[in-house]
Write a protein that holds these residues in place. Structure first.
Motif, PDB file in Angstrom:
ATOM      1  N   ALA A 192       0.859  -1.185   0.000  1.00 61.24           N
ATOM      2  CA  ALA A 192       0.000   0.000   0.000  1.00 61.24           C
ATOM      3  C   ALA A 192       0.893   1.232   0.000  1.00 61.24           C
ATOM      4  CB  ALA A 192      -0.922   0.004   1.223  1.00 61.24           C
ATOM      5  N   PRO A 193       1.214   1.783  -1.164  1.00 60.44           N
ATOM      6  CA  PRO A 193       2.087   2.958  -1.224  1.00 60.44           C
ATOM      7  C   PRO A 193       1.534   4.105  -0.380  1.00 60.44           C
ATOM      8  CG  PRO A 193       1.776   2.031  -3.407  1.00 60.44           C
ATOM      9  CD  PRO A 193       0.809   1.326  -2.499  1.00 60.44           C
ATOM     10  N   SER A 194       2.452   4.787   0.292  1.00 61.50           N
ATOM     11  CA  SER A 194       2.051   5.874   1.190  1.00 61.50           C
ATOM     12  C   SER A 194       1.878   7.195   0.470  1.00 61.50           C
ATOM     13  CB  SER A 194       3.091   6.033   2.304  1.00 61.50           C
ATOM     14  OG  SER A 194       4.381   6.221   1.755  1.00 61.50           O
ATOM     15  N   PHE A 195       2.134   7.203  -0.849  1.00 65.26           N
ATOM     16  CA  PHE A 195       1.971   8.413  -1.645  1.00 65.26           C
ATOM     17  C   PHE A 195       1.299   8.013  -2.951  1.00 65.26           C
ATOM     18  CE2 PHE A 195       3.391  12.435  -3.682  1.00 65.26           C
ATOM     19  CZ  PHE A 195       3.085  13.296  -2.653  1.00 65.26           C
ATOM     20  N   SER A 196       0.849   8.980  -3.711  1.00 60.93           N
ATOM     21  CA  SER A 196       0.158   8.715  -4.974  1.00 60.93           C
ATOM     22  C   SER A 196       0.920   7.719  -5.832  1.00 60.93           C
ATOM     23  CB  SER A 196      -0.016  10.029  -5.750  1.00 60.93           C
ATOM     24  OG  SER A 196      -0.290   9.778  -7.122  1.00 60.93           O
ATOM     25  N   ILE A 197       0.307   6.577  -6.151  1.00 59.69           N
ATOM     26  CA  ILE A 197       0.984   5.576  -6.982  1.00 59.69           C
ATOM     27  C   ILE A 197       1.183   6.123  -8.392  1.00 59.69           C
ATOM     28  CG2 ILE A 197      -1.160   4.427  -7.675  1.00 59.69           C
ATOM     29  CD1 ILE A 197       2.293   2.786  -7.022  1.00 59.69           C
ATOM     30  N   THR A 310      -6.091   7.194   3.277  1.00 58.71           N
ATOM     31  CA  THR A 310      -6.891   6.371   4.193  1.00 58.71           C
ATOM     32  C   THR A 310      -6.084   5.337   4.970  1.00 58.71           C
ATOM     33  OG1 THR A 310      -7.372   4.647   2.542  1.00 58.71           O
ATOM     34  CG2 THR A 310      -8.818   6.590   2.579  1.00 58.71           C
ATOM     35  N   ILE A 311      -4.797   5.197   4.685  1.00 58.12           N
ATOM     36  CA  ILE A 311      -4.039   4.082   5.276  1.00 58.12           C
ATOM     37  C   ILE A 311      -3.380   4.433   6.600  1.00 58.12           C
ATOM     38  CG2 ILE A 311      -3.625   3.025   3.025  1.00 58.12           C
ATOM     39  CD1 ILE A 311      -0.786   4.135   3.112  1.00 58.12           C
ATOM     40  N   GLY A 312      -3.487   5.681   7.024  1.00 65.26           N
ATOM     41  CA  GLY A 312      -2.836   6.107   8.253  1.00 65.26           C
ATOM     42  C   GLY A 312      -3.117   5.244   9.461  1.00 65.26           C
ATOM     43  N   PRO A 313      -4.392   4.889   9.732  1.00 57.52           N
ATOM     44  CA  PRO A 313      -4.680   4.082  10.915  1.00 57.52           C
ATOM     45  C   PRO A 313      -4.039   2.695  10.894  1.00 57.52           C
ATOM     46  CG  PRO A 313      -6.662   5.168  10.114  1.00 57.52           C
ATOM     47  CD  PRO A 313      -5.618   5.366   9.072  1.00 57.52           C
ATOM     48  N   ARG A 314      -3.669   2.223   9.695  1.00 62.32           N
ATOM     49  CA  ARG A 314      -3.077   0.878   9.586  1.00 62.32           C
ATOM     50  C   ARG A 314      -1.563   0.932   9.378  1.00 62.32           C
ATOM     51  NH1 ARG A 314      -6.431  -1.883   4.937  1.00 62.32           N
ATOM     52  NH2 ARG A 314      -6.655   0.252   4.190  1.00 62.32           N
ATOM     53  N   HIS A 341      14.632  15.650   8.318  1.00 65.61           N
ATOM     54  CA  HIS A 341      13.363  15.869   9.019  1.00 65.61           C
ATOM     55  C   HIS A 341      12.649  14.531   9.073  1.00 65.61           C
ATOM     56  CE1 HIS A 341       9.040  17.120   9.291  1.00 65.61           C
ATOM     57  NE2 HIS A 341       9.544  18.039  10.091  1.00 65.61           N
ATOM     58  N   VAL A 342      12.258  14.107  10.263  1.00 63.13           N
ATOM     59  CA  VAL A 342      11.598  12.819  10.461  1.00 63.13           C
ATOM     60  C   VAL A 342      10.166  13.046  10.929  1.00 63.13           C
ATOM     61  CG1 VAL A 342      11.544  10.714  11.866  1.00 63.13           C
ATOM     62  CG2 VAL A 342      13.714  11.535  10.941  1.00 63.13           C
ATOM     63  N   ALA A 343       9.249  12.280  10.360  1.00 63.15           N
ATOM     64  CA  ALA A 343       7.848  12.318  10.791  1.00 63.15           C
ATOM     65  C   ALA A 343       7.441  10.925  11.246  1.00 63.15           C
ATOM     66  CB  ALA A 343       6.942  12.799   9.666  1.00 63.15           C
ATOM     67  N   ASP A 344       6.872  10.827  12.420  1.00 64.53           N
ATOM     68  CA  ASP A 344       6.404   9.565  12.992  1.00 64.53           C
ATOM     69  C   ASP A 344       4.905   9.441  12.737  1.00 64.53           C
ATOM     70  OD1 ASP A 344       5.180   7.778  15.041  1.00 64.53           O
ATOM     71  OD2 ASP A 344       7.235   7.610  15.764  1.00 64.53           O
ATOM     72  N   ASN A 345       4.493   8.344  12.133  1.00 60.72           N
ATOM     73  CA  ASN A 345       3.079   8.202  11.775  1.00 60.72           C
ATOM     74  C   ASN A 345       2.167   8.251  12.996  1.00 60.72           C
ATOM     75  OD1 ASN A 345       1.165   7.608   9.468  1.00 60.72           O
ATOM     76  ND2 ASN A 345       0.604   5.988  10.899  1.00 60.72           N
ATOM     77  N   GLY A 346       2.597   7.669  14.107  1.00 64.68           N
ATOM     78  CA  GLY A 346       1.771   7.705  15.304  1.00 64.68           C
ATOM     79  C   GLY A 346       1.516   9.131  15.773  1.00 64.68           C
ATOM     80  N   GLN A 355      -1.723  10.751   7.807  1.00 60.30           N
ATOM     81  CA  GLN A 355      -0.571   9.855   7.833  1.00 60.30           C
ATOM     82  C   GLN A 355       0.706  10.633   7.534  1.00 60.30           C
ATOM     83  OE1 GLN A 355       1.249   9.060   4.945  1.00 60.30           O
ATOM     84  NE2 GLN A 355      -0.119   8.386   3.314  1.00 60.30           N
ATOM     85  N   CYS A 356       1.828  10.086   8.004  1.00 62.96           N
ATOM     86  CA  CYS A 356       3.046  10.888   8.105  1.00 62.96           C
ATOM     87  C   CYS A 356       3.623  11.342   6.769  1.00 62.96           C
ATOM     88  CB  CYS A 356       4.108  10.119   8.893  1.00 62.96           C
ATOM     89  SG  CYS A 356       4.615   8.537   8.173  1.00 62.96           S
ATOM     90  N   VAL A 357       3.480  10.559   5.707  1.00 62.79           N
ATOM     91  CA  VAL A 357       4.087  10.946   4.432  1.00 62.79           C
ATOM     92  C   VAL A 357       3.365  12.151   3.841  1.00 62.79           C
ATOM     93  CG1 VAL A 357       4.631  10.195   2.081  1.00 62.79           C
ATOM     94  CG2 VAL A 357       4.944   8.621   3.995  1.00 62.79           C
ATOM     95  N   VAL A 358       2.033  12.124   3.839  1.00 55.84           N
ATOM     96  CA  VAL A 358       1.310  13.272   3.298  1.00 55.84           C
ATOM     97  C   VAL A 358       1.432  14.475   4.228  1.00 55.84           C
ATOM     98  CG1 VAL A 358      -0.276  11.835   1.972  1.00 55.84           C
ATOM     99  CG2 VAL A 358      -0.924  12.555   4.262  1.00 55.84           C
ATOM    100  N   TRP A 359       1.467  14.242   5.539  1.00 53.66           N
ATOM    101  CA  TRP A 359       1.627  15.353   6.479  1.00 53.66           C
ATOM    102  C   TRP A 359       2.973  16.023   6.284  1.00 53.66           C
ATOM    103  CZ3 TRP A 359       5.216  16.544  10.174  1.00 53.66           C
ATOM    104  CH2 TRP A 359       4.898  17.590  11.048  1.00 53.66           C
ATOM    105  N   GLN A 360       4.045  15.228   6.140  1.00 50.79           N
ATOM    106  CA  GLN A 360       5.379  15.796   5.968  1.00 50.79           C
ATOM    107  C   GLN A 360       5.486  16.591   4.667  1.00 50.79           C
ATOM    108  OE1 GLN A 360       8.756  13.162   5.175  1.00 50.79           O
ATOM    109  NE2 GLN A 360       9.842  14.084   6.908  1.00 50.79           N
ATOM    110  N   THR A 361       4.766  16.136   3.652  1.00 48.20           N
ATOM    111  CA  THR A 361       4.730  16.888   2.394  1.00 48.20           C
ATOM    112  C   THR A 361       3.966  18.190   2.567  1.00 48.20           C
ATOM    113  OG1 THR A 361       4.775  14.814   1.146  1.00 48.20           O
ATOM    114  CG2 THR A 361       4.048  16.781  -0.035  1.00 48.20           C
ATOM    115  N   ALA A 362       2.860  18.145   3.301  1.00 45.34           N
ATOM    116  CA  ALA A 362       1.941  19.283   3.391  1.00 45.34           C
ATOM    117  C   ALA A 362       2.432  20.413   4.267  1.00 45.34           C
ATOM    118  CB  ALA A 362       0.584  18.796   3.905  1.00 45.34           C
ATOM    119  N   ILE A 363       3.207  20.126   5.298  1.00 45.13           N
ATOM    120  CA  ILE A 363       3.567  21.190   6.244  1.00 45.13           C
ATOM    121  C   ILE A 363       4.460  22.247   5.598  1.00 45.13           C
ATOM    122  CG2 ILE A 363       5.579  19.976   7.193  1.00 45.13           C
ATOM    123  CD1 ILE A 363       4.809  21.180   9.940  1.00 45.13           C
TER     124      ILE A 363
END
Length: 414
Positions: A192-197, A310-314, A341-346, A355-363
């Motif tokens: 399940a890729p964490s960013f746009s496939i 949608t994959i953040g909770p998993r 810069h490190v982002a922790d999904n939790g 989820q951390c990948v999209v959040w790290q991109t967005a900030i």
């Protein structure tokens, strides 16, 4: 400042959730082709404390007239492009036509050299945008391109290293890696890729670009020059390979370095999947006819995989974006550092519901917008993050809330 965010997928949604806590803008219009998705993002931003500053709207990102009309309707001053790269030119042109400034996190698409794709560049990432830089400058408008995390924060790190850490730079090497795991309902690891496939296929299967002083830009085969890079904060060693990415097209325009590279820790399984998609023709974007219906194979792949939003909770683990710099320090002695810069999904899920990948991109574009709003950053034309002083950005990113964003960055001597 009145902002139009085009796209309310994972990154656009995270942009709104992050911006909801900041007071530098008057209005944020969140627009998507799917109005219901934009409305869901606005509801989340309002719940996060954004108040009545957020508005949902429908837009066709492929149509500059649609983007321009929406921007004019709401008196937009800045358009933030949060859709995948195939729509860059539609949003970019629409922003210009509306008289607004523009930001994106990925640049206009490349096209491989028709005869020597793994040796020479063809149309490079961002070429279409830089071709009209004079028009943006003449109009007194700013297009800040490549202002996500990668590209984006790594480019800010490059400017910081050039200004404050090094007298001569041998290599600016963006290095990204993660230890993220996504599990299904049964607790089993899943693909399940964490960013746009769609974007991932584009950048990973295109010929990677490298820049060398005296030679300029050139290409290599996909997944070339593997190296094991040790990432901080418990992520550890990950094999990284050359991937096409905007940093290599941006950094040499403003900074001096003997070599500029981008390598991504994809992992053996991910590389295997990408190679299989390519072998089967499922990475193609040109439509094929299936039972009387025209469909793009790559769009089908994107449709059958989980939505990254949608994959953040998993998901568990951390993602790291950073820049490895080698050369001579300001004292003239050999030096190697990794700025990261490190982002922790939790953490990002608990604090932002992203989820951390999209959040790290967005900030990062949100931080950039705040700097533009305060006047700490300013400019005209088509510019990358390297064109701006890095210190205000890094200070605002790391400063504790409410004055800053409370997201620390780090530096390791290597």
């Amino acid at each position: 400042m009145r902002i139009l965010v085009v796209g309310s997928g994972g990154v656009g949604d995270a942009v709104a959730r992050i911006a909801a806590r900041r007071g530098f803008f008057e209005c944020m219009v969140v627009a998507d082709y799917d109005l219901a998705r934009a409305e869901a993002t606005v509801a989340a931003a309002v719940a996060a404390g954004g108040g009545e500053r957020f508005v949902a709207a429908r837009v066709d990102a492929s149509d500059p007239a649609s983007v321009a009309a929406l921007a004019r309707e709401h008196g937009i001053t800045h358009v933030l492009n949060a859709v995948d790269p195939r729509f860059v030119m539609g949003v970019f042109t629409g922003a210009f036509d509306a008289g607004a400034d523009y930001l994106d996190m990925a640049m206009s698409l490349s096209h491989p050299h028709p005869e020597r794709p793994y040796a020479e560049v063809g149309v490079k990432l961002g070429d279409e945008q830089f071709a009209v830089a004079g028009e943006w400058e003449a109009a007194g408008r700013l297009a800040l391109v490549g202002m996500g995390v990668e590209p984006g924060l790594s480019d800010v790190f490059a400017r910081y290293a050039s200004d404050h850490l090094f007298s001569e730079i041998d290599e600016l090497g963006t290095r990204d890696g993660a230890n993220l795991v996504v599990r299904n309902e049964a607790g089993e690891e899943m693909f399940a890729p964490s960013f746009s496939i769609w974007t991932t296929i584009e950048e990973c299967l295109n010929p990677p670009v490298v820049h060398e002083a005296g030679r300029g830009w050139f290409t290599t085969p996909p997944f070339s020059e593997p190296e094991v890079f040790d990432f901080p904060e418990g992520i550890g060693p990950v094999e990284c390979v050359n991937v096409e990415h905007e940093e290599v097209l941006l950094m040499p325009r403003w900074l001096d370095a003997r070599r500029v590279t981008f390598k991504y820790g994809l992992g053996e399984e991910f590389i295997g999947v990408l190679k299989t998609l390519h072998a089967l023709g499922l990475d193609r974007t040109d439509p094929v006819r299936v039972k009387g219906v025209e469909v793009s194979p790559r769009d089908v792949v994107a449709a059958v995989l989980p939505d990254p939003a949608t994959i953040g909770p998993r998901m568990t683990g951390k993602t790291c974006a950073g820049l490895f710099v080698s050369g001579r320090g300001v004292d003239g002695q050999p030096r190697k550092v990794y700025l990261y810069h490190v982002a922790d999904n939790g953490t990002t899920m608990a604090e932002y519901g992203a989820q951390c990948v999209v959040w790290q991109t967005a900030i990062n574009p949100v931080v950039a917008l705040e700097l533009l709003a305060t006047g700490a950053w300013s400019g005209t034309g088509v510019l990358g993050p390297e064109a701006f002083d890095a210190v205000p950005f890094l200070d605002l990113l790391a400063a504790p809330a409410p004055s800053g964003y409370g997201s620390a960055w780090g530096m390791e001597e290597r």
